[in-house]
Structure formats: C-alpha cells, structure tokens
Design an enzyme around this catalytic site. Structure first.
Site, PDB file in Angstrom:
ATOM      1  N   SER A 125      41.167  41.333  36.274  1.00 52.18           N
ATOM      2  CA  SER A 125      39.918  41.703  36.948  1.00 52.18           C
ATOM      3  C   SER A 125      39.115  40.503  37.425  1.00 52.18           C
ATOM      4  O   SER A 125      38.424  40.586  38.449  1.00 52.18           O
ATOM      5  CB  SER A 125      39.058  42.592  36.043  1.00 52.18           C
ATOM      6  N   HIS A 176      34.232  38.818  35.148  1.00 52.08           N
ATOM      7  CA  HIS A 176      33.995  39.448  36.450  1.00 52.08           C
ATOM      8  C   HIS A 176      33.044  38.601  37.294  1.00 52.08           C
ATOM      9  O   HIS A 176      33.311  38.325  38.464  1.00 52.08           O
ATOM     10  CB  HIS A 176      33.407  40.846  36.264  1.00 52.08           C
TER      11      HIS A 176
END
Length: 204
Positions: A125, A176
C-alpha cells in the site's frame, strides 16, 4: 499479423510478483499470522535496529496479510498503475513504485521509533499510495486530468483512503502518508509533460 503488446507490462509484472509470493507463502503457512510473515521478511523495527535486518524495508513491500489484503491492493494497482506507467514510462514507473514503497516504510519505521509502539507490518500500500501521489502531480500538470482520472477524484480517493485507515485498526497509516509524499515528490523529478500531437482525419 501484429502481436498484441501489453500496455502496462511493469504494472502486470508487479502484480504477478505479489501474487506469486503470496501463493508461495500460502503453501508454507498462514499469511494472516504476523509471526509467520515476520519469519519471511515482514517489517519489524526492533529486528532492523537490533539485528541490522534493514532488508525488511524492501521485502515487506511484497508480503500481504491474507487474501483480502492482497486483493484490495492489487485491484487498486491494476486500476491506476497503467495510467502512470503509460504517462511516465516503464523504467520511471518501476523506480517511483519501489522508492515510494521504501519511503513509506521509512516513515513508518521512524514513527514507530518516535512513539515506541512496534508492530509487524507488510503490504504494497505504501508503494500504491506513491502511484496515487504521482498521478495527482501528473494530473495537476495536465489541467486536472490524466486519462479518465481527474485530480479531484484522486484527492477524494486519498482522503477516503486515509480516513478509512485512521478509523480502522491494524492499518499502517504512516506508510500510506510516506508513500504518498514520496510518490508526489518523485514525480516532480521524473515526470516530463508530453507534447501531444493531434491530427485531423477527413473522409470515411
């Protein structure tokens, strides 16, 4: 006859690598188990600091906690990766993807050290957020759009994804954010706006 070429070979290759690694590990143990992934390269800051296992910053990018984790990441990568690869080129795309993932993991490691709360982490991610960050920059450079994706749509995706991360447990939000920032900054260095040529066609 003309051979059909894959439009985004690097995106396809990255998805394939993630899937192959997941399948390989699935035959050896439970990928949902943090200790199992730790044994196979997941990121854990104490091991990096005390044992010098800094390779985990890289290897963890290709590990996933279960099929749902893998599926979510690969669907997003498949949906948006080809846009960026087509726009900036294959080599630059791979560089941006990998270094965004590393940037996300480095920020995650720094944050773990800062707050003193260590957890086993893994997943693509951070790199995928890097792709989103790069697409945002490219969209800004191209009057708010890149292909079928708008800059406003990307901002909404970022806000929604970060909100979901902060409102849910077990999500590495710093990875992230780090990936997003790294992807945006790397695209500033790597992206060169294309001179698009249009030609008119008359007659049928």
């Amino acid at each position: 006859m003309k051979k059909n070429k894959i439009k985004a070979p690097c995106t396809v290759a990255l998805i394939a690598v993630n899937v192959i690694v997941f399948l390989f590990l699935s035959f050896r143990g439970m990928t949902e188990d943090g200790m199992f992934l730790l044994e196979h390269g997941a990121m854990y800051v104490p091991y990096m600091i005390e044992k010098g296992e800094y390779y985990r910053i890289f290897t963890s990018m290709f590990l996933h906690f279960g099929f749902d984790h893998l599926l979510n990441n690969m669907v997003i990568l498949a949906a948006i990766g080809w846009n960026l690869e087509y726009e900036i080129g294959q080599l630059k795309f791979v560089i941006l993807y990998l270094f965004s993932g590393l940037g996300g993991n480095l920020l995650s490691a720094y944050w773990d050290i800062r707050v003193g709360d260590y957890a086993v982490s893994a997943g693509a991610s951070g790199a995928i957020f890097g792709v989103i960050g790069a697409l945002l920059y490219v969209a800004i450079r191209n009057r708010g759009r890149i292909g079928d994706i708008s800059g406003k749509g990307l901002v909404f995706m970022i806000i929604l994804s970060l909100y979901y991360g902060y409102s849910s447990g077990g999500v590495d939000n710093m990875a992230h954010i780090g990936g997003l920032i790294a992807g945006f900054l790397l695209s500033v260095l790597l992206y060169r706006k294309k001179n698009r040529k249009f030609r008119s066609v008359s007659g049928y």
